[in-house]
Write a protein that holds these residues in place. Sequence first.
Motif, short mmCIF file in Angstrom:
data_model
loop_
_atom_site.label_atom_id
_atom_site.label_comp_id
_atom_site.label_asym_id
_atom_site.label_seq_id
_atom_site.Cartn_x
_atom_site.Cartn_y
_atom_site.Cartn_z
N PRO A 144 -2.39 -5.46 -2.09
CA PRO A 144 -1.03 -5.00 -1.94
C PRO A 144 -0.99 -6.62 -2.04
O PRO A 144 -1.72 -6.87 -0.50
N GLY A 145 0.37 -7.66 -1.46
CA GLY A 145 0.73 -8.46 -2.13
C GLY A 145 1.94 -8.50 -0.37
O GLY A 145 1.25 -7.73 0.80
N LEU A 146 2.31 -9.65 -0.26
CA LEU A 146 3.80 -9.42 1.03
C LEU A 146 4.44 -8.85 1.44
O LEU A 146 5.05 -8.28 2.62
N SER A 147 4.85 -7.93 0.47
CA SER A 147 5.47 -6.61 0.25
C SER A 147 4.66 -5.36 1.20
O SER A 147 5.35 -4.83 1.69
N CYS A 148 3.23 -5.69 1.62
CA CYS A 148 2.75 -4.28 1.86
C CYS A 148 3.33 -4.48 3.04
O CYS A 148 3.37 -4.72 4.07
N PRO A 149 3.19 -2.94 3.23
CA PRO A 149 3.66 -2.04 4.75
C PRO A 149 2.79 -1.86 5.65
O PRO A 149 1.71 -1.40 5.38
N PHE A 150 3.31 -1.09 6.66
CA PHE A 150 2.09 -0.56 7.81
C PHE A 150 1.83 0.64 7.32
O PHE A 150 2.79 1.58 7.38
N LEU A 151 0.70 0.89 6.49
CA LEU A 151 1.05 2.66 5.55
C LEU A 151 -0.25 3.45 6.29
O LEU A 151 -0.97 3.29 6.87
N ILE A 152 0.93 4.66 6.24
CA ILE A 152 -0.16 5.67 7.34
C ILE A 152 0.42 6.71 5.80
O ILE A 152 0.83 7.85 5.84
N ASP A 153 -1.26 6.64 5.32
CA ASP A 153 -1.26 8.42 4.74
C ASP A 153 -1.25 9.18 4.89
O ASP A 153 -0.94 9.60 6.22
N THR A 154 -1.08 10.62 4.09
CA THR A 154 -1.55 11.72 4.51
C THR A 154 -2.34 12.76 4.95
O THR A 154 -2.28 12.95 5.45
#
Length: 417
Positions: A266-276
């Motif tokens: 993922p590029g610059l738009s990548c958030p802090f992602l918390i998966d299921t």
Amino acid sequence: DVVVVGGGVVGWSVAYWLKVLEGRWRQHGMRVLVVERDPLYSRASTVLSVGGIRQQFSLRENIQMSRFSASFLRNINEHLGVPNEPPIDIQFQPSGYLFLASPQSAAALEATIQFQRDEGAQVTLLSPTQLKAKFPWINTEDVAVASYGLEDEGWFDPWTLLNAFRRKATSLGVQSCSGEVRAFVTSANHAMPPAPPSARIKYVHIHMPDSLEYQPVACAIVINAAGAWAGKLLEADGLPRGLCQPPLPIQPRKRYVFSWHCPDGPGLSCPFLIDTSGAYFRREGFAGNYLGGMSPPEEEEPDPSDLSVDHDYFQEQIWPRLARRVPAFESLRVRGSWAGYYDYNTFDQNAVLGPHPQLENMFLAAGFSGHGLQHSPAAGRAVAELLIKGRYETLDLRRLGWDRLVDGEPLQEHGVV
């Protein structure tokens, strides 16, 4: 006047706010001492965290503290700037948090989002179609809905914030020393039977590093901001055992953080992602680098006696979950890893703030269970208000006090990562 045990970001925040608030209401200078046993911060929770801040919590107090802290960080130079020193840049990345929910947890997430909005948080819900359109690199299989923070969420540099609090507090007259608090002298130590219902701490014994010597420090107030060791501090010599019951349910929990490189990620738009699945990651810089990890189930907690890293945990537990959610991560290459501590509140995963019920002059500021860094500006001010004004003024955090431990009524936070 005040000894702050623990020189992490929470302890230094308390010290800073004590000096700021005393200037408004007191004529004399309050003498504040911060005691830190790890002056290089090699094992400190603050600097070993991943530096996130979010509004997406399930408890009102946590949302309110996050909103206060976000405003504080936005205007950090107005608060922590020191004359003739360079401006503070905490390197904030406003990329937001993205929580993914399975069909089983979708209803709970939607209800929480409405609660967060009622508290003023800017959060939106995304359907799988909207999620895929916004972040085409995500595999939306088994995702029923997602929540995305639009404002005051992202990550920043923890070391910079800690140093900013420390420099500003020092410029206001706060003193510090390297040492470990191992014992106390209280008013109960020389009391005749029967045991008194409460006691006051008279002296704090600070053991010097690499020495058998200790320094007794007379004080009026003690702040327990010892983080993961806040519970152990209440087992120190000199504290009457009967007055420290029930025990403070804060334990060190070891958490691994791994870094990896994936040029097609993922590029610059990548958030802090918390998966299921509970796995999480965020972007680190701009060159295909990422940080991430996952909290283990309760029955698989690693030994917290040291900060060694179990590299198999990434290969066997985290990587398969990440690669399933982000197919590009199939070809990631691990770059490094480290471990840090959560000051984990086993009772309800929330901070314990305010006075100790039997130790009359001890105040608590610990047990944040992973969100102490982001809540430190708000929690520090709250505890300082209690000391100086005798009540909370900016935020009402009374529910985070000791009473809930005695009453057996947890304030459960469902957003612990």
